[in-house]
Design an enzyme around this catalytic site. Structure first.
Site, short mmCIF file in Angstrom:
data_model
loop_
_atom_site.label_atom_id
_atom_site.label_comp_id
_atom_site.label_asym_id
_atom_site.label_seq_id
_atom_site.Cartn_x
_atom_site.Cartn_y
_atom_site.Cartn_z
N THR A 271 0.52 -1.29 -0.15
CA THR A 271 -0.18 0.09 -0.39
C THR A 271 0.51 1.46 -0.27
OG1 THR A 271 0.07 0.17 2.91
CG2 THR A 271 -1.69 -1.21 1.56
N ASP A 272 1.07 2.10 -0.10
CA ASP A 272 0.91 3.43 -0.03
C ASP A 272 0.83 3.80 1.53
OD1 ASP A 272 2.17 6.36 0.12
OD2 ASP A 272 1.09 6.52 -1.81
N ALA A 273 1.26 4.70 1.72
CA ALA A 273 1.24 5.12 3.60
C ALA A 273 -0.12 5.17 3.58
CB ALA A 273 2.07 6.85 3.44
N LEU A 274 -0.67 4.21 5.16
CA LEU A 274 -2.47 4.17 5.36
C LEU A 274 -2.09 5.35 6.32
CD1 LEU A 274 -1.86 0.64 5.74
CD2 LEU A 274 -2.55 1.90 3.80
#
Length: 669
Positions: free
Chosen positions: A271-274
């Site tokens: 994921t990109d930063a959550l």
């Protein structure tokens, strides 16, 4: 592994502190994780990876980063026993978490303006070797997004450009360069964040284009996959052509159906930063951090990157396991990929010595990229670039946010006499503008160099250029923001140069190549610039180059039976250098075998540029089939009987074997 250990391997989080046992930021670690030190965070969750940030005190110096990395690896060894992925966003340009003395690079769009995959690979090798020396084994780079929206607030200069084929070539080269140094590349942001007008850090971008347009944005990611990229990062954007409801990070249609099944990607997905706002802004469907983690895993992600609440993330996954919403087998699938990758990439192994960080060779590479990137977009008669360092006195002014003071010493190094007028802030005040105009009116000012960084969106910066242009000295506008700002440069400004950033290394190319002419500018626009009414002001690939255009001569391959006489024929060509599998190859015949690649580049680039559309790459796979051996002759010219007898015996043996095989395969009656 226990379920908690499986979850831990999938959770990669940031930590606060400059060493593994640093307690100076215990309050921050305790508030987020309930423990005091970076090492305790790693041990508590059996983390699979960590992220470094400057604001978390992780990146103060190369020596400190190396010490932190070693301490965290020791904590992982003492805890889970699994080496730790240590990651950072070190793209080059405006997103570079580790500052000098690590080598500063001009950024993605500057690299795109060179149109040079050789420099892209060199950039990847540079970044990889420096990060490996500091114990970092994952770089969240390259940015593979096509920046096709001038209003994009988050990609912009981070992207290499708008041309799918060009960005693909530069993306693949960076991946190969990084991973040649045993540092994993993390190409981002799948399936493409470049046509958005919302920043996913603060809002939820939605793109409405059709599948045909999406396919263009996928081209660089396909090139990254073909180059063997270790990790692909998802984008927190809704792509309506694939899934009108969920952002890519949470969408099985994006991460499984498209990335895994259609594109055939078998590496790691993150994921990109959550902790970005996009995931909390789904219309009518607020999600907590546990929900987000479960949906990301169901979508196909292997890594849960930087959750704002790791306890909630872990609890959410545990609850999903208990309810059957997730299975242990699904977690094992991702963790197996992670563990296999760690073993294959040699995660945790020592890197090179720290003396590679910021080395003279690396700084020279960065400077070359800057010089090759500087793009002259306007040069009218009253200005006539380059200027004369020995005779011309320059006035340097500009928006404070464009850092004109970084340009002054570089111009002085080139031999110019320079005065400057400076003011902080991004909007030049009326008083500052008046002072700059008065300074520009002095008799000995040959030209005014004005740096701007958000011209389209800043009326005060536009006013500065307009007022300077009304004076007697010709003006050179240096576009430190995106080159789309060309659309807002007043027509009576005779000189415009794109630097693709406001760092010292970006301005080095402006000073050396565009203004002083010590290296002639070869940069070209990696994007097209249009007016508000859609009129094209500058096409993709435009740039006023002072170098001579040359066309590479065709490379030929001699592929005879066997391998002994297989050669690559390199032709003589003025202004062109050829590389055979990445190594310089002069004119003549070069023995070769297997698959080979020949590329052409200008030589030297300060004097020549390759014609647009010219063939610059040739590939060939030589046939290794051996030729039949010529029969030997005895002294009187007769063919000796023994070789012939041997050949006959061989034929008999082959035929006999074939008949026997046929009998074995004949079905029973």
């Amino acid at each position: 592994m226990s379920e908690d250990e499986l979850i831990g391997q999938m959770v990669w989080a940031h930590v606060y502190g400059s060493t593994a046992d640093d307690t100076s930021m215990a309050a921050e670690n305790r508030a987020r994780y309930g423990v005091d030190t970076p090492a305790q965070v790693v041990e508590k969750y059996a983390l699979g990876g960590v992220l470094y940030f400057a604001w978390a005190a992780n990146t103060e110096s190369p020596e400190q980063v190396a010490e932190l990395s070693a301490g965290l690896q020791e904590a992982a060894a003492d805890g889970s026993g699994v080496p730790l992925a240590i990651t950072v966003d070190q793209e080059g340009g405006e997103v570079s978490r580790i500052g000098e003395p690590a080598t500063a690079l001009p950024g993605g769009m500057a690299l795109g303006a060179t149109f040079d995959p050789g420099l892209a690979r060199a950039q990847g090798e540079l970044l990889g070797s420096e990060l490996a020396a500091m114990g970092v084994n994952v770089d969240w780079a390259p940015v593979a997004d096509l920046n096709t929206n001038p209003a994009n607030p988050v990609i912009g200069l981070r992207s290499p450009g708008a041309d799918p084929a060009g960005v693909a070539e530069l993306t693949a080269a960076q991946v190969e360069g990084l991973q040649s140094q045993h540092v994993a590349a993390g190409a981002k942001h799948f399936p493409g964040h470049g046509d958005t007008d919302v920043d996913s850090h603060t809002g939820l971008p939605i793109v409405t284009y059709d599948r045909a347009t999406l396919d263009q944005h996928l081209v660089p990611f396909e090139a990254a996959i073909d180059a063997g990229v270790d990790i692909i990062m998802s984008a927190h954007i809704v792509v309506e052509a694939l899934d009108p409801e969920l952002p890519g990070t949470l969408s099985p249609a994006v991460l499984t159906d498209l990335l895994r099944d259609e594109l055939g990607y078998t590496g790691l997905v993150t994921t990109d930063a959550l902790d970005m706002a996009a995931l909390k802004q789904l219309p009518g469907n607020p999600l907590d951090d546990g929900d987000i983690a479960v949906l990301a895993i169901q979508a196909g992600s292997d890594i849960l990157l930087d959750s704002p609440d790791v306890d909630a993330t872990v609890a959410g996954v545990q609850e999903a396991l208990e309810s059957g919403e997730l299975t242990r087998e699904r977690l094992e699938e991702s963790v197996t990929r992670i563990l296999d990758w760690k073993a294959e990439r040699g995660i945790g192994a020592p890197g090179p010595d720290l003396d590679v960080v910021g080395s003279e060779e690396h700084r020279a590479t960065a400077r070359t990229i800057s010089e090759r990137a500087a793009t002259v977009l306007r040069d009218e008669e009253e200005l006539a670039l380059p200027l004369d360092p020995g005779a011309d006195r320059l006035l340097v002014v500009g928006a404070g946010s464009a850092w004109p003071e970084r340009l002054t010493p570089l111009l002085e190094e080139e031999g110019f006499t320079v005065t400057e007028r400076l003011e902080s802030g991004d909007s030049p005040s009326a008083g500052y503008r008046s002072a700059a105009v008065a300074a520009a009116a002095q008799d000995d000012v040959a030209a005014v160099v004005a740096t701007v960084d958000d011209l389209r969106g800043n009326p005060a910066q536009q006013a500065l250029l307009e007022e300077l242009a009304a004076g007697p000295a010709p003006v050179v506008a240096v576009l430190a923001g995106t080159p789309y700002d060309l659309a807002a440069v007043p027509e009576d400004v005779p000189g415009v140069v794109a630097s693709y950033g406001a760092t010292t290394v970006n301005y080095a190319g402006v000073a050396t190549a565009a203004l002083a002419g010590r290296e002639l500018p070869t940069g070209r626009l990696p994007v097209a610039v249009t007016a508000e009414d859609g009129t094209v002001l500058a096409e993709l690939g435009f740039g006023l180059r002072r170098t001579e255009e040359v066309t590479p001569v065709e490379v030929t391959f001699t592929d005879l039976p066997g391998t002994e006489d297989d050669v690559v024929e390199i032709p003589p060509a003025t202004g062109v250098a050829y590389l055979l599998d990445g190594e310089p190859a002069g004119p003549g015949s070069h023995h070769a075998s297997g698959s080979v690649v020949v590329t052409a580049e200008p030589d030297p680039p300060s004097s020549y540029h390759l014609a647009d559309g010219a063939t610059t790459r040739w590939e060939h796979t030589f046939d290794a089939t051996a030729p039949a051996a010529a029969p030997e002759e005895d002294d009187d010219g007769a063919t000796p009987w023994l070789p012939v007898a041997g050949a006959v015996a061989l034929v008999v043996a082959v035929v006999t074997g074939a008949l026997a095989l046929r009998r074995r395969r004949r079905p029973a009656n």
